[in-house]
Design a protein around this motif. Structure first.
Motif, PDB file in Angstrom:
ATOM      1  N   ALA A  59      43.235 115.340  69.692  1.00 47.92           N
ATOM      2  CA  ALA A  59      42.360 114.247  69.253  1.00 47.92           C
ATOM      3  C   ALA A  59      42.136 113.233  70.367  1.00 47.92           C
ATOM      4  N   SER A  60      43.131 113.063  71.224  1.00 47.40           N
ATOM      5  CA  SER A  60      42.993 112.091  72.311  1.00 47.40           C
ATOM      6  C   SER A  60      42.026 112.578  73.387  1.00 47.40           C
ATOM      7  N   PHE A  61      41.764 113.896  73.428  1.00 44.61           N
ATOM      8  CA  PHE A  61      40.866 114.459  74.428  1.00 44.61           C
ATOM      9  C   PHE A  61      39.427 114.593  73.930  1.00 44.61           C
ATOM     10  N   THR A  62      39.278 114.831  72.644  1.00 48.10           N
ATOM     11  CA  THR A  62      37.967 115.190  72.119  1.00 48.10           C
ATOM     12  C   THR A  62      37.097 113.975  71.870  1.00 48.10           C
ATOM     13  N   ARG A  63      35.822 114.274  71.641  1.00 46.51           N
ATOM     14  CA  ARG A  63      34.883 113.226  71.276  1.00 46.51           C
ATOM     15  C   ARG A  63      35.054 112.891  69.799  1.00 46.51           C
ATOM     16  N   ASP A  64      34.117 112.143  69.248  1.00 51.67           N
ATOM     17  CA  ASP A  64      34.167 111.802  67.833  1.00 51.67           C
ATOM     18  C   ASP A  64      34.031 113.064  66.984  1.00 51.67           C
ATOM     19  N   ASN A  65      34.267 112.903  65.687  1.00 54.68           N
ATOM     20  CA  ASN A  65      34.133 114.003  64.736  1.00 54.68           C
ATOM     21  C   ASN A  65      35.150 115.116  64.979  1.00 54.68           C
ATOM     22  N   LEU A  66      36.407 114.713  65.086  1.00 54.02           N
ATOM     23  CA  LEU A  66      37.498 115.670  65.276  1.00 54.02           C
ATOM     24  C   LEU A  66      37.542 116.686  64.147  1.00 54.02           C
ATOM     25  N   ASN A 110      44.238 110.485  56.847  1.00 51.56           N
ATOM     26  CA  ASN A 110      43.000 110.190  57.556  1.00 51.56           C
ATOM     27  C   ASN A 110      42.420 111.480  58.133  1.00 51.56           C
ATOM     28  N   TYR A 111      41.375 111.356  58.940  1.00 57.30           N
ATOM     29  CA  TYR A 111      40.694 112.547  59.465  1.00 57.30           C
ATOM     30  C   TYR A 111      41.593 113.371  60.378  1.00 57.30           C
ATOM     31  N   GLN A 112      42.531 112.729  61.082  1.00 60.52           N
ATOM     32  CA  GLN A 112      43.441 113.479  61.943  1.00 60.52           C
ATOM     33  C   GLN A 112      44.406 114.324  61.116  1.00 60.52           C
ATOM     34  N   CYS A 118      44.240 121.523  58.165  1.00 63.07           N
ATOM     35  CA  CYS A 118      43.300 122.646  58.203  1.00 63.07           C
ATOM     36  C   CYS A 118      43.674 123.636  59.301  1.00 63.07           C
ATOM     37  N   SER A 119      43.992 123.122  60.475  1.00 64.55           N
ATOM     38  CA  SER A 119      44.348 123.992  61.601  1.00 64.55           C
ATOM     39  C   SER A 119      45.639 124.757  61.331  1.00 64.55           C
ATOM     40  N   ARG A 120      46.637 124.075  60.799  1.00 60.98           N
ATOM     41  CA  ARG A 120      47.924 124.734  60.535  1.00 60.98           C
ATOM     42  C   ARG A 120      47.798 125.774  59.421  1.00 60.98           C
ATOM     43  N   LEU A 121      47.061 125.437  58.374  1.00 63.47           N
ATOM     44  CA  LEU A 121      46.864 126.406  57.299  1.00 63.47           C
ATOM     45  C   LEU A 121      46.142 127.641  57.828  1.00 63.47           C
ATOM     46  N   SER A 122      45.122 127.425  58.630  1.00 63.14           N
ATOM     47  CA  SER A 122      44.389 128.541  59.227  1.00 63.14           C
ATOM     48  C   SER A 122      45.320 129.439  60.032  1.00 63.14           C
ATOM     49  N   ALA A 123      46.174 128.819  60.840  1.00 64.23           N
ATOM     50  CA  ALA A 123      47.094 129.586  61.681  1.00 64.23           C
ATOM     51  C   ALA A 123      48.092 130.378  60.841  1.00 64.23           C
ATOM     52  N   ILE A 124      48.627 129.740  59.810  1.00 62.02           N
ATOM     53  CA  ILE A 124      49.605 130.415  58.946  1.00 62.02           C
ATOM     54  C   ILE A 124      48.965 131.605  58.236  1.00 62.02           C
ATOM     55  N   LEU A 125      47.755 131.406  57.719  1.00 65.55           N
ATOM     56  CA  LEU A 125      47.071 132.494  57.017  1.00 65.55           C
ATOM     57  C   LEU A 125      46.694 133.621  57.970  1.00 65.55           C
ATOM     58  N   LYS A 126      46.330 133.264  59.190  1.00 62.85           N
ATOM     59  CA  LYS A 126      45.990 134.301  60.172  1.00 62.85           C
ATOM     60  C   LYS A 126      47.221 135.122  60.538  1.00 62.85           C
TER      61      LYS A 126
END
Length: 216
Positions: A59-66, A110-112, A118-126
């Motif tokens: 999040a510290s590297f990316t632009r808005d809309n993480l 919050n959005y973070q 979302c990312s962790r769930l995706s990884a676990i399911l994959k």
């Protein structure tokens, strides 16, 4: 110019507005996800894949809309759900931007936090290989699960259900003191999806749409 304009527009999205976005291409969406830091591009490839991914660092590297960046990466690249399920990716992007705009700036929900879950769930399911078998019904369940991972943070007040009930908040009364925050978040998500420009499954058969909404 495209990137700055998209960021400006996404920052103004509300579920009651209809915004005239330009026609999106796969390259446009990819360009939106390009980060300002050279390391972020390699980090993006780990979103939704590595269950220990450091979302705060990303999040510290990316632009808005993480959150939009993470959801689009998970849906388009990690699980290929956009093509498999014929999801309108431009509407999906606008939908997630609208969700992100409705998230409060509290310390945790919050959005973070939504992007991280979302990312962790995706990884676990994959890693579970539960969805390796080609099956559209299973893929719809996967998409619903990923969407459900970000819904609880929509307009989250930063308080517990118990607090809202004991203080007799409007939301507690509206939902008869039953799963107040969760019901409120789901309602707001469905309200956002009612906008034609944000309903990324509007072209699905009605039965599949209903099943997807129920699963989410």
């Amino acid at each position: 110019a495209f990137l700055s304009e998209m960021q400006r527009l996404c920052g103004d999205i509300s579920p009651k507005e209809t915004i005239d976005f330009p026609t999106w291409t796969a390259n446009d969406l990819s360009n939106f996800m390009v980060a300002v830091h050279p390391d972020a591009d390699s980090m993006l490839s780990q979103v939704g894949v590595d269950p220990f991914f450091d979302m705060l660092d990303f999040a510290s590297f990316t632009r808005d809309n993480l959150l939009a960046t993470v959801v689009m990466q998970v849906f388009r690249s990690v699980h290929n759900l956009v093509l498999t399920l014929d999801i309108d990716d431009s509407k999906l992007f606008r939908f997630v931007c609208a969700i992100e705009a409705r998230m409060q700036k509290n310390q945790y929900h919050n959005y973070q936090h939504a992007a991280d879950v979302c990312s962790r769930l995706s990884a676990i399911l994959k890693l579970s290989h539960m969805f390796d078998t080609p099956n559209n019904e299973l893929y719809r369940e996967l998409a619903a699960a990923l969407l459900a991972s970000v819904i609880p943070d929509i307009d989250h007040p930063g308080r517990t259900n118990t607090f809202l009930i004991r203080t007799r908040s409007d939301e507690a009364l509206r939902f008869n003191e039953q799963h107040v925050i969760e019901n409120s978040s789901v309602l707001k998500c469905l309200e956002i999806m009612q906008e034609d420009s944000l309903n990324f499954i509007a072209h699905w058969p009605e039965e599949e749409q209903a099943e997807f909404r129920l699963s989410s």
